[in-house]
Design an enzyme around this catalytic site. Structure first.
Site: not given
Ligand code: GLN
Length: 600
Positions: A44, A221, A417, A545, A547
């Site tokens: 971490g 440490p 998604c 996705h 992001e």
């Molecule tokens: N659960 C949904 C699927 O499998 C969306 C997956 C997700 O959001 N990564 O299609």
């Protein structure tokens, strides 16, 4: 001695030698440099951020860098790990599901990575066991040393060849002293001997404690843990001391004395406000100069390239720091307090904020107790809403209530998604009049399955590891808001899903005004949806996705669109950035050769 013969005798298992160090075709020992980062004291400490920042400042100098994370766990990849325990599962363009640190490398280096950049013990041991079955060890008993360590060395060298790297950055997961990563440490020790002393730079990241009861920094440490590294045969060249405040000279002197490392190579690495300022902090401390000197790379430094890269990066930091207009974005999820599980979304919003002059604040909204009754109250004072990816039925009703509210009230919305699938269900139920619309993921016998398994997934069901994964091209509809934001006809995004909009329902959804503005070029897979401008100022969702592909220097267009819409919603007309960012999305430098394309 004839080098070729020596190499050959090292490369293949044989009865005649104890050495075993397989070399990939095209590899020249001694040509590539390696920087290895170890963690001591505890996890971490931000080892990934440190390693990627160090890699970045070498990349800035015009050197080709390639990172690899060696992960001690036995899972083959991160696909089956719980994100609320381990942080988000990051997906690479070639479909590899990996640790969130790979996201840090991609953002820092502005570079697409692939499966060669991530190795787990699960992968390494499977590969050794497979080779044993194929008889590749020629009658030898297969051992941790040299066979398993040989496999580790092989992977580092394979990356060096594939990426044509000047410097390979090796981040060893976990902490020195863990049983799990002991053989990684042994492998790099052996390899530094094989490659030659000036080809390896060992960097130990350590931690200086400052207990409240004492009110001063203590180095014990760190000293004890650095000794563990010595006991493993590694003498670090550089020690970076993590601490909340600047590490005092006295403490650094103690570390230098006990670890036998010159004071000039013991650095303070204290906390700072954004991960993106760390490269400049390391440069300011002189770590880059120390690495260049140790690895003898001075001749290869391109000073002008470095100046340009520094300027571009500091422009980004200035934009991010001086962003003026506050907007608040709500992230609707389960266990929303675990920030690591939404790391890339947080970063993507930061990038979009810097691009639009918006100072983005986040509000976590727990979907599990969100309902039509309390949704207006819970979303009060928000300027935009994100429903992120997810699995299973928990919190779905809350997300449906949230999406209905934002759709009807013109609050900017971005669905990621699962956030797209639930938006489709909401639209089907409340606009198209399909009262029983749902997803077979939530309700297997759903009578109106607007979201259903992908056809190829139906065949595979029950086999495990069957998601549609990795980068795919998305063809955008001309004239759509998405195409305008991206400034191009296609965009590459990354996927991780099993379900999709059932093609049977596309017509009815479209007839009621939903626009599918991004589709798979050759399959009826709906990848982006939006509502037209006369119905909503910004209602957009994607099966991907986005992001995961947002970078400080290339903010992802859908997030830029959300920030822009949130600014408008808050009453400020923010700067509209040129949509050039998306066009280069799929063409960025890659540090690895793509290993087979995704099917579609
Ligand atoms: N659960 C949904 C699927 O499998 C969306 C997956 C997700 O959001 N990564 O299609």
């Amino acid at each position: 001695m004839n080098t070729e013969r020596t190499l050959a005798s090292l490369t293949f298992a044989s009865d005649e030698t104890e050495f075993f160090t397989p070399m990939p075709a095209g590899y020249t020992p001694g040509k590539t440099r390696y920087v290895v980062v170890f963690g001591t004291v505890m996890s971490g400490l931000g080892k990934g951020i440190f390693s990627s920042s160090l890699a970045k400042i070498l990349q800035d100098k015009g050197l080709a860098v390639a990172p690899i994370k060696l992960e001690g766990y036995l899972n083959h990849d991160s696909g089956t790990l719980n994100p609320y325990r381990h942080g988000e599962v990051f997906v690479l363009d070639d479909g590899m599901e990996c640790d969130m640190d790979l996201g840090t490398y991609e953002r820092m280096l502005n570079q697409d990575l692939g499966r060669l950049n991530f190795s787990t013990s699960g992968q390494i041991l499977s590969s050794v066991l497979e080779k044993e079955r194929l008889g590749r060890y020629l009658g030898r008993d297969v051992q941790m040393i040299p066979h398993v360590t040989g496999e580790v060395k092989l992977r580092l060298r394979e990356l060096a060849v594939a990426a044509q790297a000047d410097v390979v950055f090796v981040e060893i997961g976990g902490t020195v002293g863990d049983v799990e990563n002991a053989y990684f440490i042994e492998a790099v020790r052996e390899m530094s001997y094989e490659e030659g002393p000036s080809n390896f730079c060992f960097v130990a990241l350590t931690y200086i404690v400052e207990p409240d009861i004492l009110g001063e920094q203590k180095s014990k440490p760190a000293q004890l843990n650095l000794k563990l590294l010595n006991a493993a045969g590694i003498h670090p060249h550089i020690i970076a001391c993590r601490a909340s405040a600047t590490v005092s000279k006295k403490v650094r002197e103690k570390i230098a004395l006990f670890a036998n490392v010159p004071m000039s190579r013991v650095f303070s690495m204290h906390d700072c406000d954004s991960v993106y300022v760390i490269p400049e902090m390391l440069r300011g401390a002189g770590i880059d100069a120390a690495v260049i000197e140790l690895l003898g790379l001075a001749d290869q430094v391109d000073v002008q390239a470095e100046e340009r890269a520094r300027k571009t990066w500091s422009d980004y930091i200035n934009r991010f720091r001086s962003a003026a207009h506050p907007i608040t974005i709500g992230i609707i999820g389960k266990y929303t307090s675990v920030r690591d599980s939404y790391a890339s979304i947080i970063h993507a919003l930061e990038h979009a904020g810097a691009a639009t002059n918006a100072k983005v604040q986040l509000r976590w909204v727990d979907s599990s107790d969100l309902s039509e009754e309390n949704v207006a109250e819970r979303l009060k004072n928000l300027h935009g809403v994100i429903v992120p990816g997810g699995f299973g039925y928990r919190g779905v009703d809350g997300k449906l209530a949230c999406i209905k509210y934002v759709r009807e009230n013109g609050l900017p919305y971005l669905g990621l998604c699962y956030g797209m699938q639930i938006a489709v269900i909401e639209f089907a139920r409340n606009v198209c009049g399909l009262a029983h619309a749902g997803s077979t993921e939530i309700e297997p016998d759903c009578p109106q399955p607007v979201i259903d398994l992908l056809p190829e997934q139906k065949k595979l069901e029950g086999l495990g590891g069957n998601m549609r994964l990795g980068g795919r091209d998305v063809r955008l509809t001309l004239g759509s808001a998405m195409a305008r934001l991206c400034g191009s006809e296609t965009i590459r995004m990354r996927f991780r899903h099993r379900y999709e909009v059932d093609p049977q329902y596309i017509r009815i959804l479209e007839e009621h005004g939903l626009v599918f503005s991004g589709r798979s070029p050759d399959h009826p897979i709906m990848q982006v949806l939006e509502l037209p401008a006369d119905r909503h100022p910004f209602f957009m969702a994607t099966q991907a996705h986005p992001e995961l592909t947002s970078r400080p220097l290339h903010p992802q267009p859908m997030f830029v669109g959300l920030a822009q819409a949130a600014l408008n919603y808050s009453g400020v007309r923010g700067d509209i950035p040129a949509p050039s960012t998306a066009a280069s999305e799929g063409t960025r430098a890659s540090s690895v050769v793509r290993t087979g394309g995704a099917p579609h």
